[in-house]
Design a protein around this motif. Sequence first.
Motif, mmCIF file in Angstrom:
data_model
loop_
_atom_site.group_PDB
_atom_site.id
_atom_site.type_symbol
_atom_site.label_atom_id
_atom_site.label_comp_id
_atom_site.label_asym_id
_atom_site.label_seq_id
_atom_site.Cartn_x
_atom_site.Cartn_y
_atom_site.Cartn_z
ATOM 1 N N LYS A 1 -1.240 14.534 0.375
ATOM 2 C CA LYS A 1 -1.344 14.347 -1.248
ATOM 3 C C LYS A 1 -1.141 12.782 -1.835
ATOM 4 O O LYS A 1 -1.431 12.318 -2.674
ATOM 5 N N ASN A 2 -0.793 12.018 -0.580
ATOM 6 C CA ASN A 2 -0.534 10.647 -0.859
ATOM 7 C C ASN A 2 -1.695 9.793 -1.006
ATOM 8 O O ASN A 2 -1.978 9.149 -2.109
ATOM 9 N N THR A 3 -2.557 10.181 -0.485
ATOM 10 C CA THR A 3 -4.210 9.328 0.150
ATOM 11 C C THR A 3 -5.085 10.157 -1.088
ATOM 12 O O THR A 3 -5.505 9.720 -2.212
ATOM 13 N N ALA A 4 -4.689 11.718 -1.442
ATOM 14 C CA ALA A 4 -5.365 11.998 -2.716
ATOM 15 C C ALA A 4 -5.088 11.582 -4.242
ATOM 16 O O ALA A 4 -5.749 10.992 -5.090
ATOM 17 N N TRP A 5 -4.139 11.213 -4.575
ATOM 18 C CA TRP A 5 -2.928 10.793 -5.556
ATOM 19 C C TRP A 5 -3.517 9.152 -5.713
ATOM 20 O O TRP A 5 -4.253 8.898 -6.769
ATOM 21 N N GLU A 6 -2.942 8.607 -5.013
ATOM 22 C CA GLU A 6 -3.547 7.181 -4.761
ATOM 23 C C GLU A 6 -5.167 6.650 -5.289
ATOM 24 O O GLU A 6 -5.511 6.179 -5.812
ATOM 25 N N HIS A 7 -6.103 7.487 -4.672
ATOM 26 C CA HIS A 7 -7.505 7.398 -4.492
ATOM 27 C C HIS A 7 -7.598 8.296 -6.366
ATOM 28 O O HIS A 7 -8.316 7.523 -7.126
ATOM 29 N N ALA B 1 5.191 13.141 7.445
ATOM 30 C CA ALA B 1 4.236 14.696 7.599
ATOM 31 C C ALA B 1 3.977 15.395 6.814
ATOM 32 O O ALA B 1 3.235 16.693 7.087
ATOM 33 N N LEU B 2 5.070 15.607 6.074
ATOM 34 C CA LEU B 2 4.199 16.682 4.907
ATOM 35 C C LEU B 2 3.603 16.200 4.305
ATOM 36 O O LEU B 2 2.905 16.605 3.207
ATOM 37 N N TYR B 3 3.562 15.344 3.316
ATOM 38 C CA TYR B 3 3.300 14.224 2.238
ATOM 39 C C TYR B 3 1.819 13.378 2.622
ATOM 40 O O TYR B 3 0.928 13.104 1.324
ATOM 41 N N ARG B 4 1.193 13.509 3.578
ATOM 42 C CA ARG B 4 -0.146 12.203 3.700
ATOM 43 C C ARG B 4 -1.298 12.938 3.077
ATOM 44 O O ARG B 4 -1.536 11.773 1.951
ATOM 45 N N PRO C 1 0.625 -1.250 -0.213
ATOM 46 C CA PRO C 1 -0.421 -0.544 0.182
ATOM 47 C C PRO C 1 0.812 1.424 0.159
ATOM 48 O O PRO C 1 2.757 1.410 0.646
ATOM 49 N N PHE C 2 0.670 2.430 -0.360
ATOM 50 C CA PHE C 2 0.683 3.394 -0.295
ATOM 51 C C PHE C 2 0.515 4.668 0.485
ATOM 52 O O PHE C 2 1.209 4.624 2.033
ATOM 53 N N SER C 3 -0.515 4.589 0.489
ATOM 54 C CA SER C 3 -1.246 5.863 1.232
ATOM 55 C C SER C 3 -1.093 5.856 2.523
ATOM 56 O O SER C 3 -0.912 6.279 3.301
ATOM 57 N N PHE C 4 -1.275 4.185 3.641
ATOM 58 C CA PHE C 4 -1.811 4.150 4.316
ATOM 59 C C PHE C 4 -0.385 3.250 5.302
ATOM 60 O O PHE C 4 -0.603 2.420 6.031
ATOM 61 N N MET C 5 0.510 3.813 4.871
ATOM 62 C CA MET C 5 1.750 2.371 5.083
ATOM 63 C C MET C 5 2.037 3.567 6.228
ATOM 64 O O MET C 5 2.877 4.465 5.512
ATOM 65 N N ASP C 6 2.418 2.994 7.604
ATOM 66 C CA ASP C 6 2.562 3.249 8.600
ATOM 67 C C ASP C 6 4.240 3.234 9.284
ATOM 68 O O ASP C 6 4.428 3.753 10.009
ATOM 69 N N GLN C 7 4.589 1.690 8.734
ATOM 70 C CA GLN C 7 5.771 1.705 8.960
ATOM 71 C C GLN C 7 6.811 1.557 7.142
ATOM 72 O O GLN C 7 6.363 1.071 5.987
ATOM 73 N N CYS C 8 8.198 2.225 7.400
ATOM 74 C CA CYS C 8 8.881 2.192 5.848
ATOM 75 C C CYS C 8 7.912 2.858 4.934
ATOM 76 O O CYS C 8 7.818 2.104 4.082
ATOM 77 N N THR C 9 7.748 4.018 5.541
ATOM 78 C CA THR C 9 6.676 4.851 4.665
ATOM 79 C C THR C 9 7.746 5.559 3.220
ATOM 80 O O THR C 9 9.197 4.923 3.562
#
Length: 448
Positions: free
Chosen positions: A191-197, A186-189, A173-181
Motif C-alpha cells: 500500500k505504501n508503494t502504491a500510494w506514493e506512486h 509487514a501489513l502496508y508495504r 522516502p516513504f515506500s522504501f524506508m527500511d529503517q525507522c519505517t
Amino acid sequence: MRFLVLAYSYPPTVNPRAVRWGAIAQRWAAMGHHVDVISGWAPGQPREECHNQLHIRRVGGNLTERMRGLLRPGGAIASPKTDRRSSETQHVGRHSLKKIARACHDATWKKLYWPDSNCLWQTPAVKTAGRLLEEHRYDAVVSVSIPFTSHLVAHRLRSQMRNATWLVDVGDPFSFMDQCTPNNTALYRGKNTAWEHRIFRGSSAVSVTSDETADRYRDLFPDCADKIHVIPPLATQPCGPVNRQLQSEPLKLVYTGTLYRDIRNPRFLFELFGEMLKTIPRRGLELHLYGLVNDCSDIVATYQRKFGSALRVHGTVPPAAAQQAVANADVLINLGNSTSYQLPSKIVDYAATGKPILNLTTIDHDSSAAFLCTHPATMTVRHNDFLDQERIIRDVVGFIAAPPTVDAATLFQWMSPFTVENIADRYLQLVVPTETVQDPTTIWRNAA
C-alpha cells in the motif's frame, strides 16, 4: 503570487522540515508573495499567526500531542546527581508509566495506523485547506513530508486546486524506508508503494534533497522520472567564522543529532575515539554528544563507563545551546547514515562553520561523503578503512591537530548554492515554471 504550504512541522517546532520550510515561507513572503501555511499544532504554540504576507494556521494536535508527551523519552542517560530522593522516586514512577504506555502503544496503535503516526492530522488539515482553496485562487500548493500525511491532504483536495501547481516535497522516502519505517510495513508495504506512486503521478513536480534519492525514485517510478528534481539542503546558519588555531584545552569533538541503532550507530565513533585517547592524553580530548540517543542508550552507557569524563552526553538541548556547542567545537563529528538515500540535515550547517569535519561512514556510497567531497576542511573515514587501524589513527590525529585552513572567500563560494535565497528561488522555478531563476545545483555539481 499566492502559495499554500501544507507542512505538519513548522516553526517554532524544530526539525529539518520545519526549519527548511519556515525559512522558505519567510523568504517568499519577503519577496512579496502571499503564503498561507497549514501545520500541526503543539502545546504552547499559537493557533494562528499573521506576519504581513505570511499567514500560519495550526490545526489538530489535541489528542496526538497528549499521546506524544506521554510517550516521549528523556534526552539524557542519567539524571543529575543533585536530584533529591523524592524526585528520584517520582522520576522512576513516571519512567515506569511511560514504559507501560509505550508498550501498549507499540502493541496496538503503532501496528495499525497508516500512513504514519500523524494520520489524525489529515481531517482538520483537509477542512482548513479546503476552506482556503474555496476562498482563494492559488498559484501553487506545496505538500511537505515527513509526514506522508501532508501529501494525502493535498491529494484529497486535488479537484479544488483548479489550475494550481502541486509540488510534492520529500524529506525522507516513504515506500522504501527500511529503517525507522513510517508504519507497519509487514501489513502496508504494498500500500505504501502504491500510494506514493499515486501521489507522484498526481503531482506537477517532486523535489528531493539528494541525487541518490532521486535515482532510487526514478528506478521505482520510471513513469514519473521527469517530474523528480533535486534541491539541495538549506543552510540555516551564516558562513563562518572560518576555523581558527585550536586553543581549547582539552580539544572538543562535538556531535549534534539523533542516534539510531540501525541508521546512525555511534559504535564506530566510540571505537575510533578510544584509539585516539591512547594517542592523545585523556585530559587533552573530549567527545560531546548533543541530541537524543534513542535505542542506542545501552551502547552509549557502555562507553560512558569506559571513557569516563572524556565522553560527555548532554541529551536534548535548546537549538541555541546546540549552536553554541558547534561554535565552541574544535572538530565537528558527522555520522553518515546506513542508507545512501538519506543525507543528514545538519551537514550543510556543519560545512558553513568552516571548522574541520570528521565524517565517519559505514557504507560505500555514503551521501555525506558525496556531499562533502569538495569541502575544504573535511576528512572522511570509512569503517572498512579502520582495518588499517594504525594508519587511520595517525591520519585522524594529524587532521585534528593541524586541520586545513579555510579562507572566507572559498567558504562563501562553496556555500552559495545552499543559501535560503537560492533554495527558495529553486522551489519557485518548480512551482512557477515561467519564473527565470538560477538553478543553484549547477554551481554545486560543477564544484564537485
